[in-house]
Design a protein around this motif. Structure first.
Motif, short mmCIF file in Angstrom:
data_model
loop_
_atom_site.label_atom_id
_atom_site.label_comp_id
_atom_site.label_asym_id
_atom_site.label_seq_id
_atom_site.Cartn_x
_atom_site.Cartn_y
_atom_site.Cartn_z
N VAL A 143 75.13 70.54 37.09
CA VAL A 143 74.38 69.54 36.31
C VAL A 143 74.41 69.87 34.82
CG1 VAL A 143 72.13 68.49 35.93
CG2 VAL A 143 72.89 69.03 38.24
N HIS A 144 74.14 71.13 34.50
CA HIS A 144 74.11 71.51 33.08
C HIS A 144 75.47 71.31 32.42
CE1 HIS A 144 70.32 74.27 33.41
NE2 HIS A 144 70.11 73.02 33.77
N THR A 145 76.55 71.56 33.18
CA THR A 145 77.88 71.38 32.61
C THR A 145 78.10 69.91 32.23
OG1 THR A 145 78.72 73.22 33.88
CG2 THR A 145 80.35 71.71 33.00
N ALA A 146 77.68 69.01 33.12
CA ALA A 146 77.81 67.58 32.80
C ALA A 146 77.07 67.24 31.51
CB ALA A 146 77.28 66.74 33.96
N LEU A 147 75.92 67.88 31.31
CA LEU A 147 75.14 67.60 30.10
C LEU A 147 75.74 68.27 28.87
CD1 LEU A 147 71.50 68.06 31.51
CD2 LEU A 147 72.85 65.96 31.32
N ILE A 206 73.38 81.26 34.41
CA ILE A 206 73.78 79.85 34.48
C ILE A 206 74.36 79.40 33.15
CG2 ILE A 206 72.86 77.51 34.67
CD1 ILE A 206 70.85 78.70 36.75
N ALA A 207 73.70 79.78 32.04
CA ALA A 207 74.14 79.32 30.72
C ALA A 207 75.54 79.84 30.39
CB ALA A 207 73.15 79.75 29.65
N VAL A 208 75.82 81.10 30.78
CA VAL A 208 77.14 81.65 30.49
C VAL A 208 78.22 80.89 31.26
CG1 VAL A 208 78.64 83.66 30.82
CG2 VAL A 208 76.36 83.95 29.83
N GLN A 209 77.94 80.64 32.56
CA GLN A 209 78.93 79.90 33.35
C GLN A 209 79.12 78.49 32.82
OE1 GLN A 209 78.41 80.39 37.71
NE2 GLN A 209 76.99 82.04 37.19
N VAL A 210 78.00 77.86 32.46
CA VAL A 210 78.08 76.50 31.91
C VAL A 210 78.92 76.50 30.64
CG1 VAL A 210 76.74 74.69 30.78
CG2 VAL A 210 75.93 75.68 32.92
N THR A 211 78.71 77.51 29.79
CA THR A 211 79.45 77.57 28.52
C THR A 211 80.95 77.65 28.78
OG1 THR A 211 77.59 78.75 27.55
CG2 THR A 211 79.68 78.84 26.36
N LEU A 212 81.36 78.57 29.68
CA LEU A 212 82.78 78.72 29.95
C LEU A 212 83.37 77.45 30.54
CD1 LEU A 212 82.79 82.37 31.35
CD2 LEU A 212 83.44 81.55 29.07
N LEU A 213 82.67 76.91 31.55
CA LEU A 213 83.18 75.73 32.24
C LEU A 213 83.27 74.54 31.29
CD1 LEU A 213 84.11 74.97 35.04
CD2 LEU A 213 81.77 74.28 35.61
N ARG A 273 97.72 58.68 25.20
CA ARG A 273 98.08 57.27 25.02
C ARG A 273 98.05 56.65 26.40
NH1 ARG A 273 97.41 57.92 20.81
NH2 ARG A 273 98.62 58.60 19.03
N TYR A 274 96.96 55.99 26.75
CA TYR A 274 96.89 55.38 28.07
C TYR A 274 95.88 54.24 27.99
CZ TYR A 274 93.08 58.76 27.97
OH TYR A 274 92.01 59.50 27.59
N PRO A 275 95.97 53.29 28.93
CA PRO A 275 95.06 52.16 28.89
C PRO A 275 93.61 52.60 29.15
CG PRO A 275 96.41 52.11 30.88
CD PRO A 275 96.96 53.19 30.01
N LEU A 276 92.67 51.84 28.68
CA LEU A 276 91.24 52.08 28.93
C LEU A 276 90.75 53.41 28.35
CD1 LEU A 276 90.93 50.83 32.62
CD2 LEU A 276 90.57 49.56 30.50
N ARG A 277 91.38 53.82 27.23
CA ARG A 277 90.99 55.08 26.62
C ARG A 277 89.52 55.05 26.19
NH1 ARG A 277 93.43 58.36 21.92
NH2 ARG A 277 93.24 56.43 20.79
N ALA A 278 89.10 53.88 25.66
CA ALA A 278 87.71 53.75 25.19
C ALA A 278 86.75 53.94 26.36
CB ALA A 278 87.51 52.39 24.54
N LEU A 279 87.15 53.41 27.51
CA LEU A 279 86.28 53.52 28.70
C LEU A 279 86.11 54.99 29.09
CD1 LEU A 279 84.78 51.87 30.88
CD2 LEU A 279 86.84 52.09 32.28
N VAL A 280 87.22 55.73 29.06
CA VAL A 280 87.16 57.15 29.40
C VAL A 280 86.22 57.88 28.45
CG1 VAL A 280 88.50 59.29 29.50
CG2 VAL A 280 89.43 57.18 30.47
N SER A 281 86.36 57.59 27.15
CA SER A 281 85.48 58.23 26.17
C SER A 281 84.02 57.92 26.49
CB SER A 281 85.80 57.74 24.76
OG SER A 281 87.17 57.85 24.51
N GLY A 282 83.76 56.66 26.81
CA GLY A 282 82.39 56.26 27.14
C GLY A 282 81.85 57.04 28.32
N LEU A 283 82.68 57.19 29.35
CA LEU A 283 82.23 57.90 30.55
C LEU A 283 81.95 59.37 30.26
CD1 LEU A 283 84.48 56.37 33.35
CD2 LEU A 283 82.00 56.20 33.09
N VAL A 284 82.81 59.98 29.45
CA VAL A 284 82.61 61.40 29.12
C VAL A 284 81.30 61.58 28.37
CG1 VAL A 284 83.50 63.33 27.77
CG2 VAL A 284 85.06 61.98 29.15
N MET A 285 80.99 60.62 27.50
CA MET A 285 79.79 60.77 26.68
C MET A 285 78.52 60.32 27.42
SD MET A 285 81.28 62.10 24.24
CE MET A 285 79.89 62.37 23.18
#
Ligand SMILES: Nc1ncnc2c1ncn2[C@@H]1O[C@H](COP(=O)(O)OP(=O)(O)OP(=O)(O)O)[C@@H](O)[C@H]1O
Ligand SMILES: [Mg+2]
Lengths: 261, 334
Positions: A136-140, A68-75, A91-103
């Protein structure tokens, strides 16, 4: 030495001791002959190490965790690098929002993530599957890759990319031949973070584990909760050894590279 | 000799950044094989113009053609132009040879042909012995030579250079100026060269385009710009100049300091010379000559450059007559 210096040294030493204290408890315990976790041990033996390598539940969960860890690492390397590129270069609108969602996954308590995922994955039949864990692990793990890669991209000299394009390299070639090799050390750092995030994950994994599939940390957790199995101490000691050699290896690699440059 | 050089045409190019105008309706024709220099003070739009030609900057209006082909909307990697930057932009993770091989690999040159052409380009810039070094292990001048080799190795028809010598010290800069000039003659390709250094522009160029506030104020040979400036601005930008009031208010008289002669009051002057009385205010010894500043009785001041063996050597407060030949002064629109 002046008293202030002595005090500082003492504080540093105590802090270091405090941080490594668990090691001094766990490692001796792993060599105990007792059927319970016992500290300090009365009799010494290797039976818990033997148990790890002969008991299929321990071996299976270790292999599952590694896969699982190897696959998570690659993905998460692929997704995290793409996300970092979008966040730093886009360069696009709502860039800050995207950053927030990723984090977001690092900010939301893991228990909540675990519970929500459990509710949905149960219906989809994804609990106790490698795919479920990887998702799940990839999201984390993605946020950690994003952090390391985007800091590398922010300090990256984009004029090098301009030069490459002026010399006839299209965007993809430019990325592959110039950008990627130069941010590779950060990618390696992100990969280590991603691997550890997955390999070490307990909270959400407890929700997803079951008789069909259990990861090593969850196995260790239940090894203590359910049966008080001293094999846990042996596993912990071996993990410590692996971690130490990884760090030592990275240190040596850095030394060698610096010598060459 | 000029068979391999491309012609470049910039047609009515404008570039604005929000309110700021970086280029204002620039039109410029560069002949095949020509050494064209874009000269101007800081912020005049030289880099912007070069980057529009290179494809890194998209113009707000107008078009760019090379050999008559419109490339305005082509990305940089399809333009096939060589480019050298002030900051070299060498790839730090590649050796000198790999850097030079980069544009060839993009054009699918392989094997022995690749090695041969890399070696050839490194020989042209006299860096054959350093092929396995990393850029970090080279001096500034060596790095710029690698950048040059990398920009010419794929035989582009046009080579663009943005202040390639700006980061080097004076001596090295002069040496590389000559090398670049030699390269231009050898290769026969078109050079478009950006500098804010007027001496560099005068020494190297076939023609100079002088930019000011995003506009081309004059295009011509170094002699055109120096001897027949189209405006007061051009006259003052290139070299030292004396501008005196002319007969009518919309013009000024330009006389270069080296054309001004000094005589004692009452001495016989050559017939037809323009003459003014004045008083020496400052004398500076330059080694190659003297720089004498004279305050004119009619108002204003004037610089003269003379040899060091004048008899007598002028001193501050000396009364003098400054004069020059009719053909040495030109009328310039004010
Ligand atoms: N990306 C940008 N955004 C906003 N304004 C810009 C940008 N690039 C250039 N400018 C402006 O356009 C004008 C011309 O800039 P340019 O870089 O072409 O000048 P230059 O002649 O190359 O000057 P220098 O000798 O200092 O390099 C300047 O006023 C500059 O501030
Ligand atoms: Mg510039």
């Amino acid at each position: 030495m002046r008293p202030a210096r002595v005090a500082l040294w003492a504080l540093a030493a105590l802090t270091a001791l405090y941080l490594v204290l668990p090691v001094f408890v766990v490692v001796p315990m792993s060599f105990s002959d007792s059927a319970f976790l016992e500290f300090p041990p009365q009799e010494w033996s290797l039976r818990w190490y033997e148990n790890f390598f002969t008991d299929l539940t321990w071996l299976d969960s270790t292999i599952a965790s590694l896969q699982i860890a190897v696959q998570v690492t690659l993905l998460s390397l692929v997704l995290g690098t793409a996300a970092a590129l979008g966040m730093v270069r886009g360069r696009y609108p709502l860039r800050a929002l995207v950053s927030g969602l990723v984090m977001a996954p690092v900010l939301v308590p893991y228990v909540i993530v675990g519970l929500a995922v459990y509710a949905v994955f149960l219906q989809l039949g994804l609990t106790e599957t490698a795919l479920g864990f990887v998702l799940v692990h990839t999201a984390l793990a993605v946020p950690y890759v994003v952090i390391t890669v985007s800091s590398a991209l922010m300090s990256f000299d984009r004029r090098l990319e301009h030069a490459a394009m002026g010399l006839g390299a299209g965007p993809v070639t430019t990325f592959a031949t110039v950008t990627l090799p130069l941010i590779a050390p950060s990618l390696a750092g992100g990969a280590v973070f991603a691997f550890v995030t997955s390999f070490d994950e307990v909270v959400t994994s407890v929700f997803l584990s079951g008789p069909d599939l259990t990861t090593l940390p969850v196995q260790m957790w239940s090894g203590v909760r359910v049966q008080i199995d001293p094999t846990v101490a042996a596993v912990s000691s071996m993990l410590l050894l692996v971690t130490l050699s990884l760090f030592a290896g990275a240190g040596v690699a850095r030394l060698v590279r610096r010598r060459k440059a | 000799m000029n068979e391999t050089g491309g012609s470049v045409d910039v047609l009515g190019v404008g570039k604005t950044y929000g309110q700021a105008v970086a280029l204002d309706d620039v039109t410029l024709h560069v002949e095949p094989g020509e050494f064209m220099t874009l000269l101007g003070s800081s912020g005049s739009g030289k880099s912007t113009l070069l980057n529009v030609v290179a494809g890194f900057t998209r113009p707000t209006s107008g078009s760019v053609t090379v050999d008559g082909r419109d490339i305005t909307h082509d990305p940089p990697y399809k333009r096939d132009l060589g480019m050298v930057f002030q900051h070299y932009a060498l790839f730090p993770h590649m050796s000198v040879a790999e850097n030079v091989a980069f544009p060839l690999r993009r054009r699918r040159v392989r094997g022995a042909e690749l090695t041969r052409r890399v070696d050839e380009a490194l020989d042209v810039v006299e860096l054959g012995g350093l092929r396995d070094r990393r850029p970090a292990q080279l001096s500034g001048g060596q790095q710029q030579r690698v950048a040059l080799a990398r920009a010419i190795v794929f035989r582009p028809r046009v080579l663009l250079m943005d202040e390639p010598l700006g980061a080097l010290d004076k001596r090295l800069r002069e040496q590389l100026q000559l090398e670049i000039k030699r390269l231009h003659t050898e290769l026969g390709i078109t050079f478009v060269f950006v500098t804010h250094d007027q001496d560099e522009a005068l020494t190297m160029s076939d023609r100079i385009a002088l930019l000011r506030d995003g506009r081309v104020v004059q295009v011509g040979t170094p002699a055109d710009l120096y001897d027949r400036p189209a405006s007061r601005y051009v006259a003052e930008f290139l070299g030292e100049s004396n501008l005196l009031p002319a007969a009518n208010d919309s013009e000024a008289l330009l006389v270069r300091p080296q054309d001004v002669r000094l005589s004692r009051p009452g001495a016989d002057l050559p017939a037809g010379d323009h003459a003014h009385d004045g008083k020496v205010t400052e004398v500076i010894y330059l080694g190659s000559g003297l720089r004498v500043e004279v305050e004119l009785r009619s108002g204003g001041r004037l610089i003269a450059r003379t040899g060091t063996r004048l008899d007598p050597v002028p001193r501050p407060d000396d009364e003098v007559v400054v004069h020059w030949r009719q053909q040495d002064c030109v009328t310039v629109p004010a």
